[in-house]
Design a protein around this motif. Structure first.
Motif, short mmCIF file in Angstrom:
data_model
loop_
_atom_site.label_atom_id
_atom_site.label_comp_id
_atom_site.label_asym_id
_atom_site.label_seq_id
_atom_site.Cartn_x
_atom_site.Cartn_y
_atom_site.Cartn_z
N CYS A 103 0.84 -1.21 0.00
CA CYS A 103 0.00 0.00 0.00
C CYS A 103 0.87 1.25 0.00
N GLY A 104 1.96 1.23 0.78
CA GLY A 104 2.86 2.38 0.81
C GLY A 104 3.53 2.62 -0.53
N ALA A 105 3.98 1.55 -1.17
CA ALA A 105 4.62 1.68 -2.48
C ALA A 105 3.63 2.19 -3.52
N ALA A 106 2.39 1.70 -3.47
CA ALA A 106 1.37 2.16 -4.42
C ALA A 106 1.07 3.64 -4.22
N ALA A 107 0.98 4.06 -2.96
CA ALA A 107 0.74 5.47 -2.67
C ALA A 107 1.91 6.33 -3.16
N GLY A 108 3.13 5.82 -2.99
CA GLY A 108 4.30 6.55 -3.48
C GLY A 108 4.31 6.67 -4.99
#
Length: 239
Positions: free
Chosen positions: A37-42
């Motif tokens: 989720c963090g990578a997708a948000a980034g």
């Protein structure tokens, strides 16, 4: 010796009298989910920054311009990396706070934040779900435990009933709760002050202080449940 088995996402075997069953969320699943989720948000962050700059007026225009000034692919790779690291830290914190439940015929153990609380079968009258929280009640109606629970609720309910514990679909004392407002009559001495302090702790998102104040209220015979920003209470007669 008592045989223990841990259940994650696989098929649950039928427990035998000498077995205990442990329900636990997989730490790896929690961490990987948060990292993803963090990578997708980034990855989406550069796109959102460019969209902001196309608006006639937009908040955070300065940071958006600074962000988009970084050339590609360094910009996207950088924001993905930062997002993944943020997700990793969030996932580790979530895994640390995840509840695991160990059930056997004689006792129930709840483990969270590196601490374990055990209750004998005789101490427990009923367990139930209150939104996202698992609640354990004593025969006199006192609340023994209330913990945020991310376990599959049907599996948890089935496991508890298979081991002989009573599972309720809702709080059997729900009708006794009254909304707290400052100066509410009928509270034990000192409870109103504790509820005021707990309201401030919840407003400032101090979860640990709110938990400690809940424990203090239980010592006075006051059970508290939350609904959004509101506190509701009921009293338990103490002999």
């Amino acid at each position: 010796m008592e045989e223990a088995r841990k259940v994650h996402m696989g098929k649950r075997p039928v427990p035998s009298p000498e077995e205990s069953t442990e329900l636990a969320e997989s730490a790896w699943v929690i961490v990987l989910f948060c990292v993803g989720c963090g990578a997708a948000a980034g990855a989406l962050l550069p796109l959102l920054a460019r969209l902001l700059l196309k608006l006639p007026w937009a908040p955070l225009e300065g940071p958006a311009e600074l962000l988009t000034s970084v050339p590609e692919p360094a910009l996207t790779l950088g924001t993905v990396a930062v997002g993944a690291v943020g997700g990793l830290l969030l996932g580790l914190a979530a895994a640390h706070d995840a509840l695991s439940v160990r059930v056997c015929g004689t006792h129930l153990a709840l483990t969270i934040r590196d601490g374990t609380r055990e209750f004998t079968r005789e101490e427990i009258a009923v367990l139930f779900r209150d939104r996202k929280e698992l609640v354990v009640l004593a025969p006199d109606g006192m609340e023994l435990a209330r913990e945020h629970c991310g376990l599959p609720w049907p599996r948890l309910a089935d496991t508890l009933t298979e081991h002989g514990y009573r599972w309720a679909e809702e709080d059997p004392y729900r009708a006794e709760f009254r909304r707290w407002v400052p100066g509410t009559p009928g509270l034990p001495e000192g409870a109103d002050a504790l509820l005021r302090a707990r309201a401030r702790a919840r407003k400032s998102d101090d979860a640990e202080d709110a938990r400690e104040l809940r424990r203090e209220l239980l010592r006075l015979g006051v059970v508290v449940r939350d609904e959004e920003k509101r506190q509701y209470w009921r009293s338990v007669r103490q002999d």
